[in-house]
Enzyme design. Structure first.
Site, PDB file in Angstrom:
ATOM      1  N   GLU A   1     -25.027  46.826  -2.604  1.00  0.00           N
ATOM      2  CA  GLU A   1     -24.000  47.494  -2.016  1.00  0.00           C
ATOM      3  C   GLU A   1     -23.541  46.944  -0.712  1.00  0.00           C
ATOM      4  O   GLU A   1     -24.512  46.815   0.176  1.00  0.00           O
ATOM      5  CB  GLU A   1     -24.557  48.894  -1.937  1.00  0.00           C
ATOM      6  CG  GLU A   1     -23.942  49.702  -2.847  1.00  0.00           C
ATOM      7  CD  GLU A   1     -24.045  51.379  -2.371  1.00  0.00           C
ATOM      8  OE1 GLU A   1     -22.998  51.810  -1.770  1.00  0.00           O
ATOM      9  OE2 GLU A   1     -25.187  52.062  -2.760  1.00  0.00           O
TER      10      GLU A   1
ATOM     11  N   ASP B   1     -19.189  36.967   3.064  1.00  0.00           N
ATOM     12  CA  ASP B   1     -18.310  38.167   2.927  1.00  0.00           C
ATOM     13  C   ASP B   1     -17.044  37.705   3.921  1.00  0.00           C
ATOM     14  O   ASP B   1     -17.045  37.257   4.758  1.00  0.00           O
ATOM     15  CB  ASP B   1     -19.185  39.333   3.675  1.00  0.00           C
ATOM     16  CG  ASP B   1     -18.544  40.477   3.246  1.00  0.00           C
ATOM     17  OD1 ASP B   1     -18.666  40.802   1.809  1.00  0.00           O
ATOM     18  OD2 ASP B   1     -17.649  41.291   3.788  1.00  0.00           O
TER      19      ASP B   1
ATOM     20  N   GLY C   1      -8.351  35.720  -6.039  1.00  0.00           N
ATOM     21  CA  GLY C   1      -8.073  36.891  -5.013  1.00  0.00           C
ATOM     22  C   GLY C   1      -6.664  37.061  -4.431  1.00  0.00           C
ATOM     23  O   GLY C   1      -5.710  36.963  -5.362  1.00  0.00           O
TER      24      GLY C   1
ATOM     25  N   HIS D   1     -10.466  29.887   5.880  1.00  0.00           N
ATOM     26  CA  HIS D   1     -11.439  30.725   6.525  1.00  0.00           C
ATOM     27  C   HIS D   1     -12.763  30.098   6.217  1.00  0.00           C
ATOM     28  O   HIS D   1     -13.657  30.038   6.986  1.00  0.00           O
ATOM     29  CB  HIS D   1     -11.056  32.295   6.336  1.00  0.00           C
ATOM     30  CG  HIS D   1     -10.967  32.550   4.926  1.00  0.00           C
ATOM     31  ND1 HIS D   1     -10.130  31.727   3.821  1.00  0.00           N
ATOM     32  CD2 HIS D   1     -11.551  33.296   4.144  1.00  0.00           C
ATOM     33  CE1 HIS D   1     -10.088  32.105   2.934  1.00  0.00           C
ATOM     34  NE2 HIS D   1     -11.059  33.114   2.844  1.00  0.00           N
TER      35      HIS D   1
HETATM   36  O1  LIG Z   1     -19.610  39.810  -2.890  1.00  0.00           O
HETATM   37  P1  LIG Z   1     -19.476  38.586  -3.535  1.00  0.00           P
HETATM   38  O2  LIG Z   1     -20.141  38.879  -4.671  1.00  0.00           O
HETATM   39  O3  LIG Z   1     -19.716  37.503  -2.976  1.00  0.00           O
HETATM   40  O4  LIG Z   1     -18.008  38.585  -4.064  1.00  0.00           O
HETATM   41  P2  LIG Z   1     -16.482  39.399  -3.715  1.00  0.00           P
HETATM   42  O5  LIG Z   1     -15.532  39.166  -4.360  1.00  0.00           O
HETATM   43  O6  LIG Z   1     -17.145  40.969  -3.689  1.00  0.00           O
HETATM   44  O7  LIG Z   1     -16.592  39.096  -2.201  1.00  0.00           O
HETATM   45  P3  LIG Z   1     -16.335  39.960  -0.845  1.00  0.00           P
HETATM   46  O8  LIG Z   1     -17.202  41.106  -1.222  1.00  0.00           O
HETATM   47  O9  LIG Z   1     -16.776  39.034   0.200  1.00  0.00           O
HETATM   48  O10 LIG Z   1     -14.973  40.230  -0.834  1.00  0.00           O
HETATM   49  C1  LIG Z   1     -13.938  39.350  -0.836  1.00  0.00           C
HETATM   50  C2  LIG Z   1     -12.516  39.620  -1.133  1.00  0.00           C
HETATM   51  O11 LIG Z   1     -11.558  39.218  -0.420  1.00  0.00           O
HETATM   52  C3  LIG Z   1     -10.601  38.522  -1.085  1.00  0.00           C
HETATM   53  N1  LIG Z   1     -10.734  37.095  -0.698  1.00  0.00           N
HETATM   54  C4  LIG Z   1     -11.749  36.490   0.207  1.00  0.00           C
HETATM   55  N2  LIG Z   1     -11.534  35.265   0.316  1.00  0.00           N
HETATM   56  C5  LIG Z   1     -10.297  34.919  -0.419  1.00  0.00           C
HETATM   57  C6  LIG Z   1      -9.685  33.923  -0.489  1.00  0.00           C
HETATM   58  O12 LIG Z   1     -10.139  32.624  -0.197  1.00  0.00           O
HETATM   59  N3  LIG Z   1      -8.716  33.772  -1.182  1.00  0.00           N
HETATM   60  C7  LIG Z   1      -8.357  34.916  -1.747  1.00  0.00           C
HETATM   61  N4  LIG Z   1      -8.882  36.362  -1.506  1.00  0.00           N
HETATM   62  C8  LIG Z   1     -10.017  36.095  -0.850  1.00  0.00           C
HETATM   63  C9  LIG Z   1     -11.026  38.653  -2.605  1.00  0.00           C
HETATM   64  O13 LIG Z   1     -10.023  39.759  -3.108  1.00  0.00           O
HETATM   65  C10 LIG Z   1     -12.340  38.874  -2.539  1.00  0.00           C
HETATM   66  O14 LIG Z   1     -12.727  39.489  -3.767  1.00  0.00           O
HETATM   67 MG   LIG Z   2     -18.529  41.823  -2.590  1.00  0.00          MG
END
Ligand SMILES: O=P(O)(O)OP(=O)(O)OP(=O)(O)OC[C@H]1O[C@@H](n2cnc3c(O)ncnc32)[C@H](O)[C@@H]1O
Ligand SMILES: [Mg+2]
Length: 266
Positions: free
Chosen positions: A45, A74, A225, A252
């Site tokens: 979580e 993250d 994403g 980033h």
């Molecule tokens: O937690 P994990 O398992 O690593 O996978 P997650 O997809 O849930 O990852 P995050 O909690 O860090 O949420 C990141 C979100 O932000 C967005 N994001 C992050 N980096 C990105 C990128 O390089 N390009 C596009 N969207 C991105 C995308 O929607 C991701 O799902």
């Molecule tokens: Mg996540």
């Protein structure tokens, strides 16, 4: 903590992130695995209020189970017109289970709703100032909104001022430079990385961010994403129109990773 020939475990189930880390670590001879390769890791979580908090939470939870150093990412998108949303909620902006297409759709909906509110507020203001509707305002409105056949019909019921506008000679279209697409708000992608060592609980944190703008219409098919909605004016392309290597060079995530590697002397 990590070196050539090593295998590094990422505390992620996001295959888009894994691909990008594989491209970057591949050059250092480091293989990358993620949570699809390991059994028995529960969903973690993400209860933190910052990207760094959540990255630490994910890295520590997984490292404590596998007993090896783990890297967690993250990240998210912060949109200025939405006061920084979706931010740490980027993955689940449109609800759970996380869905990129639904998130992009919701982002566009929120921004377009905001834009149409401010447009109608502006129209009201213009109306009040010019004593609307008034002939001048009507004429302007015809010029702005009517198609050619509507213009003819409406012009008949307005004064000569409108006809003058009608009679202005059409400008020959010049060879136009590629136009900037329609943009809805400035925004940035942010990434926090944490490399956590369960042997002594020590960890390193590195961050990166990249500025851009949100497109009114998605462009490109690479990345993951919000990439298709993230416009890079400097490149004249969306993030989803960059190759993996091009994205890593500026993103980033790429920035945060280079900082982290510097910290461990790589
Ligand atoms: O937690 P994990 O398992 O690593 O996978 P997650 O997809 O849930 O990852 P995050 O909690 O860090 O949420 C990141 C979100 O932000 C967005 N994001 C992050 N980096 C990105 C990128 O390089 N390009 C596009 N969207 C991105 C995308 O929607 C991701 O799902
Ligand atoms: Mg996540």
């Amino acid at each position: 903590m990590i070196g050539s020939g090593d295998v590094l475990l990422l505390a992620t189930r996001n295959s888009g992130k894994t691909k990008e880390f594989r491209e970057a670590f591949g050059k250092l001879g480091i293989a990358v695995k993620d949570l699809h390769d390991v059994e028995g890791i529960p969903d973690i979580e993400e209860t933190g209020h910052t990207f760094a908090d959540n990255a630490l939470l994910k890295a520590k939870a997984v490292a404590d189970i596998v007993g090896l150093p783990v890297l967690a990412d993250d990240s998210g998108l912060c949109v200025d017109a939405l006061d920084g949303a979706p931010g740490v909620y980027s993955a689940r902006y449109a609800g759970e289970p996380a869905n990129d297409a639904a998130n992009n759709e919701k982002l566009l909906l929120e921004l377009k709703r905001l834009a149409s509110h401010s447009e109608s507020a502006e129209a009201e203001l213009v109306g009040e100032r010019s004593g609307a509707p008034g002939k001048e305002r009507l004429a302007e409105s015809v010029e702005e909104h009517a198609n050619e056949s509507m213009k003819v019909l409406l012009a008949e019921s307005l004064n000569e001022q409108v006809e003058e506008v009608e009679q202005e000679p059409e400008q020959e279209p010049e060879q136009e430079p590629e136009q900037e697409p329609e943009l809805l708000s400035s925004a940035r992608f942010v990434c926090s990385l944490v490399l956590y060592d369960p042997a002594d609980g020590s960890h390193l944190t590195a961050e990166g961010a990249i500025e851009g703008n949100i497109l009114r219409e998605a462009r490109g098919t690479d990345g993951f994403g919000y990439d298709p909605l993230f416009w890079l004016s400097s490149h004249g392309r969306s993030m989803a129109e960059l190759s993996l290597a091009e994205k890593n060079a500026i993103s980033h995530r790429g920035q945060a990773l280079r900082r982290l590697l510097e910290m461990i002397g790589k």
